[in-house]
Design a protein around this motif. Structure first.
Motif, PDB file in Angstrom:
ATOM      1  N   PHE A 117      74.151  -7.325 -52.765  1.00 32.81           N
ATOM      2  CA  PHE A 117      73.151  -6.324 -52.381  1.00 32.81           C
ATOM      3  C   PHE A 117      71.828  -6.998 -52.025  1.00 32.81           C
ATOM      4  O   PHE A 117      71.127  -6.563 -51.108  1.00 32.81           O
ATOM      5  CB  PHE A 117      72.944  -5.293 -53.489  1.00 32.81           C
ATOM      6  N   HIS A 176      72.547  -8.738 -48.491  1.00 32.12           N
ATOM      7  CA  HIS A 176      72.964  -7.933 -47.335  1.00 32.12           C
ATOM      8  C   HIS A 176      72.545  -6.471 -47.403  1.00 32.12           C
ATOM      9  O   HIS A 176      72.921  -5.696 -46.529  1.00 32.12           O
ATOM     10  CB  HIS A 176      74.483  -8.016 -47.170  1.00 32.12           C
ATOM     11  N   GLY A 177      71.827  -6.075 -48.442  1.00 25.74           N
ATOM     12  CA  GLY A 177      71.408  -4.686 -48.573  1.00 25.74           C
ATOM     13  C   GLY A 177      72.472  -3.827 -49.246  1.00 25.74           C
ATOM     14  O   GLY A 177      73.599  -4.269 -49.479  1.00 25.74           O
ATOM     15  N   LEU A 178      72.093  -2.602 -49.543  1.00 24.42           N
ATOM     16  CA  LEU A 178      72.975  -1.712 -50.299  1.00 24.42           C
ATOM     17  C   LEU A 178      74.178  -1.230 -49.510  1.00 24.42           C
ATOM     18  O   LEU A 178      75.118  -0.694 -50.088  1.00 24.42           O
ATOM     19  CB  LEU A 178      72.178  -0.508 -50.818  1.00 24.42           C
ATOM     20  N   GLU A 179      74.184  -1.437 -48.216  1.00 27.44           N
ATOM     21  CA  GLU A 179      75.328  -1.007 -47.401  1.00 27.44           C
ATOM     22  C   GLU A 179      76.342  -2.129 -47.184  1.00 27.44           C
ATOM     23  O   GLU A 179      77.266  -1.994 -46.388  1.00 27.44           O
ATOM     24  CB  GLU A 179      74.831  -0.470 -46.050  1.00 27.44           C
ATOM     25  N   ALA A 193      67.815  -5.932 -54.702  1.00 22.75           N
ATOM     26  CA  ALA A 193      67.228  -4.949 -53.785  1.00 22.75           C
ATOM     27  C   ALA A 193      67.328  -3.542 -54.350  1.00 22.75           C
ATOM     28  O   ALA A 193      66.422  -2.724 -54.197  1.00 22.75           O
ATOM     29  CB  ALA A 193      67.924  -5.022 -52.431  1.00 22.75           C
ATOM     30  N   THR A 240      59.159  -8.985 -50.478  1.00 22.83           N
ATOM     31  CA  THR A 240      59.894  -8.979 -49.215  1.00 22.83           C
ATOM     32  C   THR A 240      60.026 -10.417 -48.747  1.00 22.83           C
ATOM     33  O   THR A 240      59.309 -11.297 -49.215  1.00 22.83           O
ATOM     34  CB  THR A 240      59.163  -8.163 -48.132  1.00 22.83           C
TER      35      THR A 240
END
Length: 196
Positions: A35, A38-41, A106, A166
């Motif tokens: 996560f 690559h982010g939550l998706e 994240a 960030t």
């Protein structure tokens, strides 16, 4: 049906609950990393690969993405609480653990901005509960008369620092987080996982 055997020709022992606990811990660690990268998706299959388990094991522990995110958040909060409960804990040390989680997760940043989860009352209620636990843990070690002692100052400062976290690399995110704490005039201990 093919039976798997070890090098000595015998079937490996079934560790049962030990393996389940080990797999779950590996999945939570992998989910935090995936996560963050690559982010939550990110695809759940990437989490299973990183943890070294099959997708069936992943879905036994986390039937959907929300369950995986919730497990990471719960583990983050649990570590912050443990850091605050340690006999030799200091406010700066607990902030160091909190900052590590901000940098590494994240999903954790989203938790700290739970009031923005409009329209999803189930997620918002859960996130607010976890956020309140983080605040209680921090307040447990907040010295009397500290610059963040006022009612909303602690929560606001954590939200401000989390907004600054960030950057494309872990080093950049840590640099920005520590700069934000410094601008707020707050000392932070070593940035590390609890027990790390």
């Amino acid at each position: 049906m093919m039976e798997h055997t070890g090098r000595d020709g015998r079937r490996p022992a079934n560790d049962g609950p030990k393996a389940a606990a080990r797999n779950r811990a590996a999945l939570v660690t992998a989910a935090r990393e995936i996560f963050a990268e690559h982010g939550l998706e990110a695809p759940l299959s990437a989490i299973a690969r990183r943890a070294g388990v099959g997708q069936g094991v992943l879905y036994r522990h986390f039937p959907d993405r929300t369950a995986a995110v919730a497990a990471v958040l719960e583990e983050n909060v649990r570590q912050i609480e443990q850091a605050a409960e340690a006999e030799d804990a200091t406010f700066a040390g607990v902030l160091g653990v909190l900052t590590w989680h901000l940098i590494e997760s994240a999903a954790f940043i989203g938790l700290l901005h739970a009031d923005r989860a409009a329209g999803r009352s189930d997620i918002r209620a859960h996130a607010l509960g976890l956020s309140e636990r983080v605040e209680r843990a921090l307040r447990r070690r907040l010295p009397g008369g500290h610059r963040l002692s006022a009612v909303n100052d602690l929560v606001l400062s954590v939200a401000m620092v989390s907004a600054a976290v960030t950057g494309p690399t872990r080093e950049e995110r840590e640099r920005r987080a520590l700069a934000a704490w410094r601008l707020l005039g707050v000392e932070v201990g070593p940035v590390r996982a609890f027990g790390g």
